[in-house]
Design a protein around this motif. Sequence first.
Motif, PDB file in Angstrom:
ATOM      1  N   TYR A  10       0.844  -1.206   0.000  1.00 11.81           N
ATOM      2  CA  TYR A  10       0.000   0.000   0.000  1.00 11.81           C
ATOM      3  C   TYR A  10       0.876   1.252   0.000  1.00 11.81           C
ATOM      4  O   TYR A  10       1.013   1.951   1.006  1.00 11.81           O
ATOM      5  N   THR A  11       1.483   1.529  -1.131  1.00 10.78           N
ATOM      6  CA  THR A  11       2.521   2.559  -1.213  1.00 10.78           C
ATOM      7  C   THR A  11       2.061   3.866  -1.844  1.00 10.78           C
ATOM      8  O   THR A  11       2.766   4.869  -1.750  1.00 10.78           O
ATOM      9  N   GLU A  12       0.911   3.873  -2.493  1.00  7.59           N
ATOM     10  CA  GLU A  12       0.451   5.077  -3.167  1.00  7.59           C
ATOM     11  C   GLU A  12      -0.503   5.878  -2.295  1.00  7.59           C
ATOM     12  O   GLU A  12      -1.171   5.329  -1.408  1.00  7.59           O
ATOM     13  N   GLY A  53      -3.490   7.417  -0.660  1.00  8.32           N
ATOM     14  CA  GLY A  53      -4.876   6.982  -0.592  1.00  8.32           C
ATOM     15  C   GLY A  53      -5.060   5.491  -0.474  1.00  8.32           C
ATOM     16  O   GLY A  53      -6.176   5.022  -0.206  1.00  8.32           O
ATOM     17  N   GLN A  54      -4.001   4.714  -0.667  1.00  9.29           N
ATOM     18  CA  GLN A  54      -4.126   3.266  -0.542  1.00  9.29           C
ATOM     19  C   GLN A  54      -4.015   2.858   0.927  1.00  9.29           C
ATOM     20  O   GLN A  54      -3.119   3.317   1.647  1.00  9.29           O
ATOM     21  N   SER A  55      -4.911   1.999   1.374  1.00  3.25           N
ATOM     22  CA  SER A  55      -4.895   1.531   2.755  1.00  3.25           C
ATOM     23  C   SER A  55      -5.747   0.285   2.875  1.00  3.25           C
ATOM     24  O   SER A  55      -6.872   0.252   2.345  1.00  3.25           O
ATOM     25  N   PRO A  56      -5.282  -0.739   3.577  1.00  2.15           N
ATOM     26  CA  PRO A  56      -6.129  -1.907   3.814  1.00  2.15           C
ATOM     27  C   PRO A  56      -7.340  -1.557   4.663  1.00  2.15           C
ATOM     28  O   PRO A  56      -8.382  -2.201   4.553  1.00  2.15           O
ATOM     29  N   ASP A  57      -7.209  -0.528   5.492  1.00  2.00           N
ATOM     30  CA  ASP A  57      -8.343  -0.118   6.319  1.00  2.00           C
ATOM     31  C   ASP A  57      -9.473   0.479   5.483  1.00  2.00           C
ATOM     32  O   ASP A  57     -10.620   0.527   5.935  1.00  2.00           O
ATOM     33  N   LEU A  58      -9.140   0.947   4.265  1.00  2.00           N
ATOM     34  CA  LEU A  58     -10.149   1.498   3.361  1.00  2.00           C
ATOM     35  C   LEU A  58     -10.612   0.473   2.326  1.00  2.00           C
ATOM     36  O   LEU A  58     -11.407   0.788   1.445  1.00  2.00           O
ATOM     37  N   GLY A  59     -10.082  -0.737   2.418  1.00  2.00           N
ATOM     38  CA  GLY A  59     -10.465  -1.780   1.475  1.00  2.00           C
ATOM     39  C   GLY A  59      -9.801  -1.654   0.124  1.00  2.00           C
ATOM     40  O   GLY A  59     -10.289  -2.195  -0.866  1.00  2.00           O
ATOM     41  N   THR A  60      -8.675  -0.940   0.042  1.00  2.00           N
ATOM     42  CA  THR A  60      -7.973  -0.784  -1.232  1.00  2.00           C
ATOM     43  C   THR A  60      -7.566  -2.142  -1.792  1.00  2.00           C
ATOM     44  O   THR A  60      -7.019  -2.981  -1.076  1.00  2.00           O
ATOM     45  N   VAL A  61      -7.836  -2.357  -3.052  1.00  2.00           N
ATOM     46  CA  VAL A  61      -7.414  -3.565  -3.745  1.00  2.00           C
ATOM     47  C   VAL A  61      -6.206  -3.216  -4.616  1.00  2.00           C
ATOM     48  O   VAL A  61      -6.303  -2.378  -5.505  1.00  2.00           O
ATOM     49  N   ILE A  62      -5.092  -3.845  -4.347  1.00  5.00           N
ATOM     50  CA  ILE A  62      -3.881  -3.590  -5.120  1.00  5.00           C
ATOM     51  C   ILE A  62      -3.910  -4.437  -6.384  1.00  5.00           C
ATOM     52  O   ILE A  62      -4.082  -5.656  -6.326  1.00  5.00           O
ATOM     53  N   SER A  63      -3.744  -3.802  -7.515  1.00  5.29           N
ATOM     54  CA  SER A  63      -3.813  -4.514  -8.788  1.00  5.29           C
ATOM     55  C   SER A  63      -2.638  -5.467  -8.957  1.00  5.29           C
ATOM     56  O   SER A  63      -1.567  -5.284  -8.370  1.00  5.29           O
ATOM     57  N   ALA A  64      -2.830  -6.490  -9.775  1.00  6.98           N
ATOM     58  CA  ALA A  64      -1.745  -7.422 -10.086  1.00  6.98           C
ATOM     59  C   ALA A  64      -0.589  -6.694 -10.752  1.00  6.98           C
ATOM     60  O   ALA A  64       0.575  -7.062 -10.561  1.00  6.98           O
ATOM     61  N   ASP A  80       8.275   2.079   2.293  1.00  7.58           N
ATOM     62  CA  ASP A  80       7.502   2.989   3.139  1.00  7.58           C
ATOM     63  C   ASP A  80       6.029   2.868   2.743  1.00  7.58           C
ATOM     64  O   ASP A  80       5.698   2.772   1.558  1.00  7.58           O
ATOM     65  N   GLU A  81       5.147   2.892   3.738  1.00  6.75           N
ATOM     66  CA  GLU A  81       3.713   2.835   3.467  1.00  6.75           C
ATOM     67  C   GLU A  81       3.045   4.046   4.111  1.00  6.75           C
ATOM     68  O   GLU A  81       2.847   4.078   5.330  1.00  6.75           O
ATOM     69  N   PRO A  82       2.673   5.048   3.306  1.00  8.85           N
ATOM     70  CA  PRO A  82       2.137   6.312   3.852  1.00  8.85           C
ATOM     71  C   PRO A  82       0.908   6.143   4.722  1.00  8.85           C
ATOM     72  O   PRO A  82       0.694   6.925   5.653  1.00  8.85           O
ATOM     73  N   TRP A  83       0.070   5.151   4.461  1.00 13.62           N
ATOM     74  CA  TRP A  83      -1.186   4.998   5.193  1.00 13.62           C
ATOM     75  C   TRP A  83      -0.983   4.736   6.677  1.00 13.62           C
ATOM     76  O   TRP A  83      -1.881   4.980   7.486  1.00 13.62           O
ATOM     77  N   LYS A  84       0.196   4.267   7.071  1.00 13.78           N
ATOM     78  CA  LYS A  84       0.438   3.894   8.463  1.00 13.78           C
ATOM     79  C   LYS A  84       0.711   5.101   9.366  1.00 13.78           C
ATOM     80  O   LYS A  84       0.651   4.976  10.593  1.00 13.78           O
ATOM     81  N   ALA A 116       5.307   5.210   9.060  1.00 11.35           N
ATOM     82  CA  ALA A 116       5.355   5.271   7.593  1.00 11.35           C
ATOM     83  C   ALA A 116       6.779   5.319   7.057  1.00 11.35           C
ATOM     84  O   ALA A 116       6.972   5.521   5.859  1.00 11.35           O
ATOM     85  N   HIS A 117       7.782   5.078   7.910  1.00 15.49           N
ATOM     86  CA  HIS A 117       9.166   5.327   7.487  1.00 15.49           C
ATOM     87  C   HIS A 117      10.121   4.193   7.847  1.00 15.49           C
ATOM     88  O   HIS A 117      11.242   4.433   8.300  1.00 15.49           O
ATOM     89  N   TRP A 118       9.701   2.964   7.597  1.00 10.70           N
ATOM     90  CA  TRP A 118      10.541   1.811   7.903  1.00 10.70           C
ATOM     91  C   TRP A 118      11.152   1.170   6.649  1.00 10.70           C
ATOM     92  O   TRP A 118      11.927   0.218   6.758  1.00 10.70           O
TER      93      TRP A 118
END
Length: 476
Positions: free
Chosen positions: A74-76, A78-89, A300-304, A313-315
């Motif tokens: 979830y790197t872009e 607005g992407q977040s598993p908490d929002l139900g984002t589906v990451i494309s193949a 890095d995952e901005p949603w965190k 968000a900075h690991w």
Amino acid sequence: MKKIALALLTLTFALSACSAGNAASRSASPTATQGSTQTNTLPASATVTMTPTISPSPTPTAIYKVVGLNFGPYTETGQSPDLGTVISAEQLARQIDLIAPYTEWIRTYGCAGLEQVIPLAHDHGVKVAFSAWLGKDEAANDQEISCLVKAAVRYEPDLLIVGSETLYRGDLTAAQLIDYLDTVKKILPEFTVANADTAESWLKKTALLQASDIVLANLYPYWAGKDAARSIAWLDSAYTQIQRAAGEKEVWLSEIGWPDSGNTIQEAVPSPANAAAFFLNFVSWAQTKNVNYFYFEAFDEPWKETETAPQEAHWGIWTSDGQMKDGMEQVFNGGTVPDNWTPTETPTPTQVPASAGAYTNPPSSNVTQGPPAIFISGWPKNGIVQGSVKNVDPSKYHVAVYIQVNGGWWTKPYFDAPLTAISTYGYWATNYITGGNDEDATEIVAVLLPNEASVQLAEGGGLPDFSNYASARVSR
């Protein structure tokens, strides 16, 4: 988990095996399977994100590959598993194409929507530790377990992980977690099946140690407030404790890392320089000790990021847009550092450094003999209570922490993890704000317990009697 769930999952397994017998291809499907890593429920408004962001350069050659990377896609924005984002193949493929030359394993944090990670990684010769995310919702947990079984039958991942830090969060009891582990092991007896949790959880859960095929332990010197330059010595001691508890079972570090930005915790300072230095130091230790691990994390995952925990968000070794951070290349270029983690003297704590804060009863001299003693710093900040011990071997003791809220006493940080480890240098730290009205605590007690002593839990009543052991107290 209800008995009927096992029967339904067994049926799922049989049907999946029949339908996938000739379809266990290692090539990725061009479409994404809907789901999310942590919520496991896809909102009606969820959309598949198709925007490309990572454009990898020609495949590099790494002199050294890390054992494994924790992978969150979830790197872009607005992407977040908490929002139900589906990451494309397509996005998954770009990300895995980028990191595959640098690692032998990839680990996920959930099943739904991430199944394609397995064939995509396998196409690069990279092994996959595939996970089911478990929480408090039994229905969602059953969906994740069913997803894990189907993905295992179809794509044959190399390790199955059932739950991540579920005990640490208090989402499940040890008995419930073991039930899920046993369910998967009965359905998929040919797979290695394990749980991942904090070191504290493993140290007190003998039954869980027996149920998990291998031990996957999360250890963070940063969260323990350790100075980056001395952090591997603390890690070495903590890992040794887990090894002793695990007996003959193999112990992997399932999470280990250092952030490059965010909050300073005691002596632990997040910075790009410290993150790169820790990465190099840790890998040098892991190679020397022959320890398997999943480094936290690939991107890095901005949603965190939150207002109180911006470091979440900075690991990443790579930025969210796929650029390797400065200094990280040292590891992949084969760089190492000499042993700086083996104690050169008896690991009995001496003085508390001035940088650790003003202690209520600070050690006054380098005393190495005398009765066991424990100290707490001034009233804790940022939800972390910390202190030091003296005149003991830290590997033979733990700290039990209790807080008083509205007249009642409570075990901290969790009932499933009631003990706090002590570093090689005699320092300890733990979270005391982990639920309920903990922020209203007016008194904290820390008790120094030998490993063989039993810990008494406090559940809102009186403070357990530890008159035979050293203790410290702080109030406000």
